[in-house]
Write a protein that holds these residues in place. Structure first.
Motif, PDB file in Angstrom:
ATOM      1  N   THR A 115       0.799  -1.224   0.000  1.00 13.88           N
ATOM      2  CA  THR A 115       0.000   0.000   0.000  1.00 13.88           C
ATOM      3  C   THR A 115       0.832   1.276   0.000  1.00 13.88           C
ATOM      4  N   ALA A 116       2.149   1.164  -0.088  1.00 11.96           N
ATOM      5  CA  ALA A 116       3.006   2.351  -0.131  1.00 11.96           C
ATOM      6  C   ALA A 116       4.198   2.079  -1.028  1.00 11.96           C
ATOM      7  N   ALA A 117       4.792   3.138  -1.567  1.00 11.82           N
ATOM      8  CA  ALA A 117       5.933   2.982  -2.461  1.00 11.82           C
ATOM      9  C   ALA A 117       7.090   2.288  -1.757  1.00 11.82           C
ATOM     10  N   ARG A 118       7.283   2.582  -0.465  1.00 10.55           N
ATOM     11  CA  ARG A 118       8.412   2.003   0.262  1.00 10.55           C
ATOM     12  C   ARG A 118       8.280   0.490   0.417  1.00 10.55           C
ATOM     13  N   ASP A 119       7.067  -0.044   0.246  1.00 11.69           N
ATOM     14  CA  ASP A 119       6.886  -1.482   0.370  1.00 11.69           C
ATOM     15  C   ASP A 119       7.639  -2.246  -0.709  1.00 11.69           C
ATOM     16  N   GLY A 120       8.030  -1.563  -1.762  1.00 14.46           N
ATOM     17  CA  GLY A 120       8.841  -2.203  -2.786  1.00 14.46           C
ATOM     18  C   GLY A 120      10.202  -2.626  -2.279  1.00 14.46           C
ATOM     19  N   ASN A 121      10.608  -2.125  -1.137  1.00 13.32           N
ATOM     20  CA  ASN A 121      11.895  -2.512  -0.533  1.00 13.32           C
ATOM     21  C   ASN A 121      11.726  -3.479   0.635  1.00 13.32           C
ATOM     22  N   ASP A 122      10.513  -3.952   0.882  1.00 10.97           N
ATOM     23  CA  ASP A 122      10.261  -4.875   1.979  1.00 10.97           C
ATOM     24  C   ASP A 122      11.013  -6.190   1.750  1.00 10.97           C
ATOM     25  N   THR A 123      11.702  -6.652   2.774  1.00  9.07           N
ATOM     26  CA  THR A 123      12.543  -7.850   2.636  1.00  9.07           C
ATOM     27  C   THR A 123      11.738  -9.082   2.296  1.00  9.07           C
ATOM     28  N   GLN A 124      10.647  -9.338   3.028  1.00  9.07           N
ATOM     29  CA  GLN A 124       9.850 -10.530   2.767  1.00  9.07           C
ATOM     30  C   GLN A 124       9.199 -10.482   1.393  1.00  9.07           C
ATOM     31  N   VAL A 125       8.727  -9.299   0.992  1.00  9.37           N
ATOM     32  CA  VAL A 125       8.149  -9.142  -0.341  1.00  9.37           C
ATOM     33  C   VAL A 125       9.143  -9.565  -1.403  1.00  9.37           C
ATOM     34  N   ASN A 126      10.369  -9.092  -1.311  1.00  7.71           N
ATOM     35  CA  ASN A 126      11.361  -9.397  -2.342  1.00  7.71           C
ATOM     36  C   ASN A 126      11.847 -10.830  -2.266  1.00  7.71           C
ATOM     37  N   THR A 127      11.845 -11.417  -1.068  1.00  9.98           N
ATOM     38  CA  THR A 127      12.171 -12.841  -0.955  1.00  9.98           C
ATOM     39  C   THR A 127      11.116 -13.690  -1.647  1.00  9.98           C
ATOM     40  N   TYR A 145       1.606   1.155  -9.094  1.00 12.26           N
ATOM     41  CA  TYR A 145       2.641   0.210  -9.490  1.00 12.26           C
ATOM     42  C   TYR A 145       3.924   0.910  -9.949  1.00 12.26           C
ATOM     43  N   VAL A 146       3.786   1.979 -10.714  1.00 19.38           N
ATOM     44  CA  VAL A 146       5.007   2.651 -11.191  1.00 19.38           C
ATOM     45  C   VAL A 146       5.748   3.329 -10.054  1.00 19.38           C
ATOM     46  N   ALA A 147       5.086   3.507  -8.895  1.00 13.70           N
ATOM     47  CA  ALA A 147       5.776   4.074  -7.727  1.00 13.70           C
ATOM     48  C   ALA A 147       6.872   3.140  -7.231  1.00 13.70           C
ATOM     49  N   TRP A 148       6.819   1.857  -7.630  1.00 13.50           N
ATOM     50  CA  TRP A 148       7.851   0.901  -7.230  1.00 13.50           C
ATOM     51  C   TRP A 148       9.051   0.912  -8.163  1.00 13.50           C
ATOM     52  N   LYS A 149       9.033   1.750  -9.186  1.00 15.64           N
ATOM     53  CA  LYS A 149      10.214   1.885 -10.045  1.00 15.64           C
ATOM     54  C   LYS A 149      11.402   2.327  -9.195  1.00 15.64           C
ATOM     55  N   GLY A 150      12.515   1.666  -9.372  1.00 12.21           N
ATOM     56  CA  GLY A 150      13.715   2.014  -8.626  1.00 12.21           C
ATOM     57  C   GLY A 150      13.825   1.356  -7.262  1.00 12.21           C
ATOM     58  N   THR A 151      12.786   0.649  -6.826  1.00 10.46           N
ATOM     59  CA  THR A 151      12.873  -0.091  -5.568  1.00 10.46           C
ATOM     60  C   THR A 151      13.436  -1.481  -5.841  1.00 10.46           C
ATOM     61  N   ALA A 152      13.678  -2.234  -4.768  1.00  6.17           N
ATOM     62  CA  ALA A 152      14.188  -3.592  -4.926  1.00  6.17           C
ATOM     63  C   ALA A 152      13.198  -4.477  -5.671  1.00  6.17           C
ATOM     64  N   LEU A 153      11.910  -4.164  -5.568  1.00  7.03           N
ATOM     65  CA  LEU A 153      10.888  -4.966  -6.242  1.00  7.03           C
ATOM     66  C   LEU A 153      11.132  -5.032  -7.737  1.00  7.03           C
ATOM     67  N   SER A 202      -4.205  14.339 -18.578  1.00 10.98           N
ATOM     68  CA  SER A 202      -4.486  12.938 -18.273  1.00 10.98           C
ATOM     69  C   SER A 202      -3.531  11.977 -18.975  1.00 10.98           C
ATOM     70  N   LEU A 203      -2.695  12.466 -19.884  1.00 13.02           N
ATOM     71  CA  LEU A 203      -1.755  11.617 -20.608  1.00 13.02           C
ATOM     72  C   LEU A 203      -0.371  11.756 -19.985  1.00 13.02           C
ATOM     73  N   THR A 204      -0.060  10.874 -19.052  1.00 17.32           N
ATOM     74  CA  THR A 204       1.245  10.855 -18.394  1.00 17.32           C
ATOM     75  C   THR A 204       1.835   9.457 -18.513  1.00 17.32           C
ATOM     76  N   PHE A 205       3.162   9.398 -18.574  1.00 16.83           N
ATOM     77  CA  PHE A 205       3.835   8.136 -18.888  1.00 16.83           C
ATOM     78  C   PHE A 205       5.038   7.913 -17.974  1.00 16.83           C
ATOM     79  N   THR A 206       5.352   6.656 -17.768  1.00 14.71           N
ATOM     80  CA  THR A 206       6.553   6.233 -17.050  1.00 14.71           C
ATOM     81  C   THR A 206       7.361   5.320 -17.961  1.00 14.71           C
ATOM     82  N   THR A 207       8.651   5.556 -18.032  1.00 18.70           N
ATOM     83  CA  THR A 207       9.540   4.691 -18.820  1.00 18.70           C
ATOM     84  C   THR A 207      10.677   4.203 -17.928  1.00 18.70           C
ATOM     85  N   GLY A 208      11.362   3.186 -18.396  1.00 14.59           N
ATOM     86  CA  GLY A 208      12.539   2.702 -17.683  1.00 14.59           C
ATOM     87  C   GLY A 208      12.239   1.777 -16.528  1.00 14.59           C
ATOM     88  N   MET A 209      11.029   1.210 -16.478  1.00 11.85           N
ATOM     89  CA  MET A 209      10.726   0.264 -15.409  1.00 11.85           C
ATOM     90  C   MET A 209      11.009  -1.161 -15.887  1.00 11.85           C
TER      91      MET A 209
END
Length: 477
Positions: A115-127, A145-153, A202-209
């Motif tokens: 439920t948060a961007a920082r959860d992309g770095n959660d140890t159990q999640v990544n395990t 979902y794109v908020a997890w770009k750059g996290t361990a996830l 309304s047209l916004t994009f994320t690249t590099g994920m």
């Protein structure tokens, strides 16, 4: 953007399921961000090698059993079982794992709700992700979902594909798996809004994920026909090209309808299960794509897939498409159907016998320096090469009134070259700009005015270069 996971009915989780609430480091359990529900075996499968990757791209949030089964079988190589992780950003139930655990070849299925961007770095999640052989992104809101770009996830999901596993998703989860992600972080775009102004907020994009093998330069869209999204996908494609988000100046929209799914195998071949899917190619700069102005774009190339049909993302086709355009924000009629302008099953007719040949003489990089082939016997075979990525070869010829010129060019695999037929003033009469190195080109024109006129064949390097010869056959009739 889909409310799928917020509409779910409460489901009864099997007795074997384990519910865990995970608190990130430094956060009390009362403020935990991750919910983990595991169904099936409590022990992960251990195996040295897997036979993927395999992908499922779903037009709505739910699992399509036909493509999920194909992906599971491809990854396990027909033997053994795999562990699956479903990633969501909202919801309290497990509809995806409820279906997946009933399929053959599944050892376990774990639903992770972050439920948060920082959860992309959660140890159990990544395990959990790294120990899985398939990761499925649920429906919901792709902006989460794109908020997890750059996290361990991000790296953990990539590791699953790298070891021969797979990845997929539905609705929002379909969006996040394309090379260029329509993230909908400001608002959800409609076709009408996007065509009226391709730079609407309304047209916004994320690249590099994520950039999956064979799937570069793609923009996914979901609920495609159901919500009339062809127009907005056209705007997405035009924006990707105009903004320089693609690697080669071309972009492919991949729109999948509700309850439909593409299974993409390790070789890049996509097969549709369900109603319909569309691949929308933009292969040139938009005629008009400016903030505050309606979109104008000529000749999107569109492939329509129905149940069981295929599209090769590794060797993207240059035939079998129909054409649709947008003029001042107004699209062509009947966007979801059309007659293919080329038939992939019918070989081109052989050139007429006789004729002559000509080899280009440099410099011939402009109309004023064009090689004059007007005095040659036709059919004429012209050969040349693209010595640089900016090379252009011009050939001058003449046509009489009512005479038709047909040009068919065989292009070597060393580069992508396009052809343009120009009038005496240098204006383009017609062109052929098929995509991909080695893609052949063909075009024709008829002189409908009286007298004799000068025309030019312009062969242009689009991508790549080399000394391998192209061969163009010019026929007059």
């Amino acid at each position: 953007m889909s409310p799928f996971r917020n509409r779910r009915r409460l489901s009864v989780v099997a007795a074997a399921a384990v519910l865990t609430t995970l608190a990130p480091v430094g956060v009390t359990a009362a403020h935990a961000q991750v919910t983990r529900i595991r169904q099936g075996s409590a022990t992960d499968v251990s195996r040295a090698a897997w036979s993927g990757p395999a992908y499922t791209m779903n037009g709505s949030g739910g699992i399509v059993t036909a493509t999920m089964t194909r992906a599971i079988d491809a990854i396990r190589g027909g033997t053994g079982a795999i562990d699956v992780v479903v990633i969501a950003a909202s919801g309290t139930t497990t509809p995806e794992c409820d279906v997946i655990t009933g399929l053959a070849g599944v050892n376990s299925c774990t639903t992770l709700t972050l439920t948060a961007a920082r959860d992309g770095n959660d140890t159990q999640v990544n395990t959990d992700i790294r120990n899985a052989e398939f990761v499925y992104f649920a429906g919901g809101n792709q902006c989460n979902y794109v908020a997890w770009k750059g996290t361990a996830l991000e790296a953990s999901v990539e590791s699953v594909v790298a070891k021969g596993g797979g990845v997929g998703g539905g609705s929002a989860g379909h969006h996040v798996n394309s090379d260029i992600v329509y993230d909908a972080c400001a608002a959800s775009a409609t076709s009408a809004t996007a065509l009226d102004d391709p730079y609407d907020r309304s047209l916004t994009f994320t690249t590099g994920m994520f950039r999956w093998p064979h799937y570069a330069d793609t923009i996914n869209d979901s609920h495609f026909v159901e919500r009339d999204r062809m127009g907005r996908t056209m705007a997405f494609v035009a924006r990707a090209i105009k903004d320089g988000r693609t690697s080669g100046g071309k972009a492919w929209g991949v729109g999948v309808d509700k309850d439909s799914s593409l299974h993409i195998d390790r070789n890049g071949l996509a097969t549709l299960s369900g109603g319909s899917a569309y691949v929308v190619l933009g292969d040139h700069q938009p005629e008009v794509a400016v903030a505050g102005q309606p979109l104008t774009y000529a000749n999107f190339k569109i492939w329509k897939l129905t149940n069981g049909q295929t599209y090769d993302f590794a060797n993207r086709p240059t035939c079998g498409y129909y054409l649709k355009s947008v003029n001042a924000g107004v699209p062509s009629s009947n966007l979801y159907s059309g007659t293919p302008v080329t038939d992939c099953t019918t070989p081109p007719p052989p050139p007429p016998p006789g004729g002559s040949s000509f080899t280009e003489v440099e410099p011939n990089d402009s109309r004023s320096a064009a090689n004059d082939v007007s005095g040659n016997t036709y059919p004429l075979t012209v050969t040349g090469d693209m010595k640089s990525t900016t090379d252009r070869d011009y050939f001058a010829l003449t046509l009489n009134s009512k005479q038709k010129l047909t040009v068919a060019c065989a292009v070597p695999s060393a580069y992508d070259a396009d052809i343009y037929l120009l009038d005496s003033a240098g204006s383009t009469v017609t062109r052929s700009v098929n995509d991909g190195a080695g893609a052949d080109e063909s075009a024709s024109l008829t002189r409908n005015t009286s007298g004799t006129g000068t025309y030019y064949l312009d062969v242009e390097a689009y991508f790549g270069s080399g000394t391998a010869d192209y061969t163009c056959t010019l026929t007059k009739s």
